[in-house]
Design an enzyme around this catalytic site. Sequence first.
Site, PDB file in Angstrom:
ATOM      1  N   LYS A   1      16.199 -16.342   2.483  1.00  0.00           N
ATOM      2  CA  LYS A   1      16.060 -17.553   1.679  1.00  0.00           C
ATOM      3  C   LYS A   1      14.591 -17.725   1.298  1.00  0.00           C
ATOM      4  O   LYS A   1      13.693 -17.468   2.109  1.00  0.00           O
ATOM      5  CB  LYS A   1      16.559 -18.754   2.490  1.00  0.00           C
ATOM      6  CG  LYS A   1      16.640 -20.070   1.725  1.00  0.00           C
ATOM      7  CD  LYS A   1      17.247 -21.136   2.619  1.00  0.00           C
ATOM      8  CE  LYS A   1      17.315 -22.492   1.939  1.00  0.00           C
ATOM      9  NZ  LYS A   1      17.935 -23.520   2.807  1.00  0.00           N
TER      10      LYS A   1
ATOM     11  N   SER B   1      23.015 -27.134   5.496  1.00  0.00           N
ATOM     12  CA  SER B   1      22.613 -26.144   4.500  1.00  0.00           C
ATOM     13  C   SER B   1      22.992 -24.718   4.858  1.00  0.00           C
ATOM     14  O   SER B   1      22.854 -23.819   4.035  1.00  0.00           O
ATOM     15  CB  SER B   1      21.108 -26.233   4.252  1.00  0.00           C
ATOM     16  OG  SER B   1      20.790 -27.466   3.659  1.00  0.00           O
TER      17      SER B   1
ATOM     18  N   SER C   1      21.647 -26.020   1.048  1.00  0.00           N
ATOM     19  CA  SER C   1      20.692 -25.473   0.095  1.00  0.00           C
ATOM     20  C   SER C   1      20.564 -23.949   0.194  1.00  0.00           C
ATOM     21  O   SER C   1      19.877 -23.334  -0.619  1.00  0.00           O
ATOM     22  CB  SER C   1      19.309 -26.094   0.347  1.00  0.00           C
ATOM     23  OG  SER C   1      18.854 -25.797   1.670  1.00  0.00           O
TER      24      SER C   1
END
Length: 300
Positions: free
Chosen positions: A94, A208, A184
């Site tokens: 990420k 997330s 996210s």
Amino acid sequence: MSELPRAGLTEPPASTMQMLAHAPMSDVIDALAGRRITARALAEFYLARIAAYDRDGPKLNSVRALNPDALAGTLDGTRPSAQRPLAGVPILLKDNIATGDEQPTTAGSLALEGARARDDATIVKLLRSAGAVILGKANLTEFANMLAIDMPSGYSSLGGQVKNPYAPGLMDEHGIPVLTPGGSSSGSAVAVAAGLCAASIGTETSGSLLHPASLNGLVTVKPSVGLISRAGILPLAHSQDTAGPMTRTVRDAAMLLKCAGCQGPARPSDARAAAAGRLHRRPRRRRDEGRAHRRAERPR
């Protein structure tokens, strides 16, 4: 999954590659260890799929940036071992997890475009030590969705909108996916679900990891805070932030968690998280003090 056909070290057959496209990470490791595929061929295969499905075709937009040095560590003799269980395995991170190489760490924000970290995050050091190939950075909800209440899941000003691989063409009039990719860590989840990497790393403060995993048919774990070091990860809430694996199976999640988690004396103290936890806890009184207090309040 049926047994992968054996091949030479130079050119694995197309059938082998297609079987690995949506294979669990454990099968990828078995193929590397059994010399049915080389680390370089595997990395090139995932890069080709990113070009075909993320940059072109349905344009999933799950990969924000590729590591220009990804192929440098994929020597043909690279094979997983007890000491390096992830040797040759392509992993996406990420884009709020720092890498001290040519890859920017941006959290998906135009404000951080081109920003480079001085050093790898602790989790990245551990993954590299286990032999993982850092393929690139995954798109995400900008700054892990801390900017606005109505921020679409998977949207960032730098990376654009991530699409759910199960309905990439289903968008509303504003260009927002009707079937959300989750946030996210949307890019981390979509990339694994679409077969663009063997596994990925996401982060979670509140949902997330769990949310995108559930919407993309994956397995994840939100580790206890402090099990995985947050050093080098853009923070949101020190009392809750943690990184975690995004995989196809429970076995894969456990394998990745074992490699990414700090063990023994090397574990960071995470002093700020501990301090935040103490601030939210009511102080305990000693038993004797409590009895004395009750006796003092008892009416005579």
